[in-house]
Design an enzyme around this catalytic site. Sequence first.
Site, PDB file in Angstrom:
ATOM      1  CB  CYS A 134      -0.849  -0.139   1.219  1.00 25.29           C
ATOM      2  SG  CYS A 134      -0.054  -0.394   2.689  1.00 25.29           S
ATOM      3  CG  HIS A 248      -1.024   3.883   4.892  1.00 22.99           C
ATOM      4  ND1 HIS A 248      -1.753   3.564   5.846  1.00 22.99           N
ATOM      5  CD2 HIS A 248      -0.348   2.744   4.076  1.00 22.99           C
ATOM      6  CE1 HIS A 248      -1.512   2.147   6.076  1.00 22.99           C
ATOM      7  NE2 HIS A 248      -0.781   1.729   5.118  1.00 22.99           N
TER       8      HIS A 248
END
Length: 348
Positions: A134, A248
């Site tokens: 990710c 994130h």
Amino acid sequence: MLKKQRIAIVGATGAVGEEILNVLDELDFPVESILPLASAKSVGNEVEFRQKYYKVQELNEEVFKNNKIDIAFFSAGGEISKKYAKIAAKNKALVIDNTSYFRMDEDIPLVVPECNSEDIKLYKKTGIIANPNCSTIQMVHILKPLDDIFDLQRVDVSTYQAASGAGKEGMKELVEAMQSFFAFKLDEFQSKTFPYTLALNLIPQIDEFVDNGYTKEELKMINETQKILHKKIDISATCVRVPVLRSHSESLTLHFKNEVSANKAKEILKNAPSVVLIDDIKNKKYPMPLFTSDTNETYVGRIREDINHKNILHLWCVADQIRVGAATNAVRIAQKYLELTKWNFKGV
Ligand code: A2P
């Protein structure tokens, strides 16, 4: 028109599996049917897709023999991919694997469609395409367009990674720890998913440490970025878990061969695929994790030149980890694959 696909989702009851269903619908993916697969404990549950309900089945070696599948998304962990991905591919399903298990295998393409869609054609060797980590995906969305113009030499990245990176259990644990705090019981809280209590904390460890002092997560960012960009860029990463639910964030320092200008970088990123520029500091506008969740883009801002060096740029990027960092990239791989091949995979 593209042929409708028979889709299997391994890990359909997990955070990424559920989001794959949402993204398939949102991106108007041509779906014939869904086969949701999970562990025995989820059998009996149903998933909904475009007003139809599909019963969750237990993953085993037979499901890929008994059901004709065109594309199988795997998001149930590396050990499950290790055991079942090749069986799926042998049974003529194209596997798009969300785990780290195959990523650095040189026979298996590691794809972020906005950066290296040409690598998809390598799928023919194994029937498997790997979806990167990710943190890597959102970073290369930014690196690739800047590298094309300024010639990237080195990246120093610090990440601020959400609880979602540890799946549903990670998000649940963060919420429970916050509830313990409000009940004045945080010191009694027992963390299971993270090495320490995440609420009101930062944990500078994601995944295990290796001998050189880095974590596996940090090495994934380094090795995967080089594989995707086909370039031995120097990279150093520090990955930190933060008490955020699902997006994130990353602080990037980028060293280029050529002189850079923040204005030109903004112009490039404004026009880059899957990137949204939010950079208006006079009005306090910059990307933040709370406001990027549930979206399919990587947001970038705080773009500025280094004070001392003309070839260094600093910036900040944020993206929904479950979508951009997993489900959306996986579905975009499948889309690009269908466009490129017009669906002629005959198995391996
Ligand atoms: P289950 O819900 O039945 O445990 P997350 O990353 O959000 O934790 O989700 C992990 C996903 O992987 C879930 O769908 C989970 O199913 C699935 N999974 C975990 N272990 C297995 C297994 N042994 N066989 C099949 N699916 C599994």
